[in-house]
Motif scaffolding. Structure first.
Motif, PDB file in Angstrom:
ATOM      1  N   ALA A  93       0.896  -1.115  -0.039  1.00  0.00           N
ATOM      2  CA  ALA A  93       0.063   0.081   0.117  1.00  0.00           C
ATOM      3  C   ALA A  93       0.817   1.239   0.162  1.00  0.00           C
ATOM      4  CB  ALA A  93      -0.953  -0.010   1.382  1.00  0.00           C
ATOM      5  N   LEU A  94       1.867   1.356   0.603  1.00  0.00           N
ATOM      6  CA  LEU A  94       2.934   2.375   0.885  1.00  0.00           C
ATOM      7  C   LEU A  94       3.437   2.349  -0.372  1.00  0.00           C
ATOM      8  CD1 LEU A  94       4.300   4.841   2.718  1.00  0.00           C
ATOM      9  CD2 LEU A  94       6.005   2.746   3.274  1.00  0.00           C
ATOM     10  N   GLY A  95       3.985   1.382  -1.054  1.00  0.00           N
ATOM     11  CA  GLY A  95       4.711   1.502  -2.316  1.00  0.00           C
ATOM     12  C   GLY A  95       3.826   2.166  -3.381  1.00  0.00           C
ATOM     13  N   GLU A 103     -11.267   6.113   8.349  1.00  0.00           N
ATOM     14  CA  GLU A 103      -9.957   6.281   7.664  1.00  0.00           C
ATOM     15  C   GLU A 103      -8.970   7.129   8.292  1.00  0.00           C
ATOM     16  OE1 GLU A 103     -11.880   6.718   3.675  1.00  0.00           O
ATOM     17  OE2 GLU A 103     -13.544   5.536   5.023  1.00  0.00           O
ATOM     18  N   HIS A 104      -7.589   6.821   8.300  1.00  0.00           N
ATOM     19  CA  HIS A 104      -6.754   7.732   8.831  1.00  0.00           C
ATOM     20  C   HIS A 104      -5.583   8.039   7.792  1.00  0.00           C
ATOM     21  CE1 HIS A 104      -8.375   8.169  13.106  1.00  0.00           C
ATOM     22  NE2 HIS A 104      -8.591   6.731  12.607  1.00  0.00           N
ATOM     23  N   LEU A 108      -1.601   7.694   1.184  1.00  0.00           N
ATOM     24  CA  LEU A 108      -1.726   6.479   1.972  1.00  0.00           C
ATOM     25  C   LEU A 108      -2.929   6.556   3.093  1.00  0.00           C
ATOM     26  CD1 LEU A 108      -1.053   3.502   2.516  1.00  0.00           C
ATOM     27  CD2 LEU A 108       0.817   3.986   3.626  1.00  0.00           C
ATOM     28  N   TRP A 109      -3.925   5.808   2.906  1.00  0.00           N
ATOM     29  CA  TRP A 109      -4.828   5.864   4.101  1.00  0.00           C
ATOM     30  C   TRP A 109      -4.900   4.573   4.733  1.00  0.00           C
ATOM     31  CZ3 TRP A 109      -7.945  10.062   5.454  1.00  0.00           C
ATOM     32  CH2 TRP A 109      -7.861  11.404   4.643  1.00  0.00           C
ATOM     33  N   ALA A 110      -5.124   4.479   5.980  1.00  0.00           N
ATOM     34  CA  ALA A 110      -5.288   3.191   6.772  1.00  0.00           C
ATOM     35  C   ALA A 110      -6.405   3.179   7.556  1.00  0.00           C
ATOM     36  CB  ALA A 110      -3.917   2.767   7.689  1.00  0.00           C
TER      37      ALA A 110
END
Ligand SMILES: Nc1ncnc2c1ncn2[C@@H]1O[C@H](COP(=O)(O)OP(=O)(O)O)[C@@H](O)[C@H]1O
Ligand SMILES: [Mg+2]
Length: 365
Positions: free
Chosen positions: A31-33, A65-66, A76-78
């Motif tokens: 996800a980060l990539g 979502e953060h 990027l949301w997690a």
């Protein structure tokens, strides 16, 4: 094979595999990539250890979502999934009116059910995935599958819920006039009334209320479960299997791959995580040179250690080769070495990037 190619034109990536192999870590790294490469990405995780969530800067449990601060053009949301909250949201959505909603949410049977129904965690992960996908706010959704005992549980989750809703005994309760309650018979009725006297809890009342109000929502539930199941099989979805190079994990990955094929679910690729680094980096170590540099005693000792490492590397390579044969051409495993530090922050995730997004997988020599 690179993860970037795997997710090309995909909207959902599901990271699946046995517990402890690095699913959560891989999901976060992918996800980060992809976010650093310009996409708007959300990673959905149920990580009870919370360490990864902490390192992404996520606050306490919640379905919100953060956004995670990253470098690069994307976002990027997690989300830390809270299965109970998702279930409650689902009730709110399907309840025909406020009264029904409150009746269900405050119902003791429901409260037990939503926590305890087998696979409810798995189902809720699917449910949230479906909801986010419907909203079309992200380019890519990455799902870290829940740490179930059985790595395949979550595949059955949508179907399990519709089966529950469709089950005959539930249908009995749902009949008009709730004749169904009579199937308990007199004895059961007495048992309930004794229980009520002892505990002060009117179980029978709770049961009948619950099934009466749940009945109004059954249709909506069933339909949604079916569509969630369809989404898993859609060509916009892809499954990334994550495994370690250990034998039983490889066995499980092979098994999982077969199950995906049987169900005609879209297999994308496999990450073999925590490879012994000697099996990934193909750099040669010159023992003679070591002996010259370190002297005979230390040099031999280091060479001995190296042999141990070589043995582990050879074993890892053998297991990966077995997996590669099973997967066939076109699905070369992506190899990620066991990194020196435990992966628990953005820096650690970035270290994985070079392997996950390598133009081609580093071939095992
Ligand atoms: N390539 C790696 N090198 C070193 N440590 C790793 C690597 N991948 C994962 N870990 C560590 O292994 C542990 C388990 O990983 P995790 O992603 O939580 O597994 P899973 O989600 O499959 O249960 C975590 O402590 C994580 O930091
Ligand atoms: Mg995990």
């Amino acid at each position: 094979m690179s993860v970037a190619r795997l997710v090309e034109r995909k909207e959902i990536l599901i990271c699946a595999g046995a517990g402890g192999v690095g699913k959560t870590t891989t999901a976060a790294a992918v996800a980060l990539g992809m976010a650093q490469r310009g996409l708007k990405v959300a990673v959905l995780t149920i990580d009870p250890a919370r360490r990864l969530a902490d390192s992404l800067g996520l606050p306490e449990l919640g379905n919100e979502e953060h956004q995670v601060e990253i470098e690069g053009s994307g976002e990027l949301w997690a989300l830390m999934l809270d299965p109970k909250r998702t279930f409650d949201d689902l009730i709110e959505r399907h309840a025909p009116d406020d009264r029904t909603r409150d009746a269900v949410l405050s119902n003791r049977i429901y409260q037990e059910l939503s926590n305890a129904v087998a696979g409810s965690q798995e189902y809720m992960a699917m449910e949230k995935l479906y909801e986010l996908h419907q909203e079309e706010r992200y380019d890519l959704l990455v799902l870290d599958t829940p740490p179930s005992r059985n790595a395949l549980d979550f595949l059955d989750a949508p179907e399990r819920l519709s089966r529950f809703v469709d089950s005959r005994s539930l249908q009995l309760f749902l009949r008009p006039g709730r004749l169904g309650l009579k199937v308990f018979g007199r004895g059961t009725g007495m048992l309930f009334s004794v229980l009520q006297k002892v505990t002060g809890v009117d179980l029978l009342q709770d049961l009948s209320e619950f099934f009466a109000s749940f009945g109004d929502m059954a249709e909506g539930f069933r339909e949604r479960a079916a569509r969630t199941g369809e989404l898993l099989a859609d060509r916009r979805t892809t499954f990334l299997l994550v495994t370690s190079p250990r034998r039983h994990a490889i066995d499980e990955a092979i098994f999982f791959h077969r199950r995906l094929r049987e169900r005609e679910l879209p297999f994308g690729g496999v990450v073999v995580n925590r490879m012994s680094s000697l099996a990934v980096e193909s750099e040669e170590v010159d023992v003679a040179e070591l002996v010259t540099l370190l002297g005979a005693q230390l040099g031999r000792k280091v060479a001995g250690n190296l042999e141990d490492y070589e043995a582990i590397a050879a074993r890892d390579r053998k297991n990966v080769a077995r997996l590669a044969r099973e997967l066939g051409a076109g699905a070369a495993p992506i190899l990620v070495p066991h990194l020196e530090d435990d992966v628990h922050d953005l820096r650690g995730l970035e270290q994985m990037d070079e392997y996950l997004f390598a133009a081609e997988a580093v071939p095992a020599p």
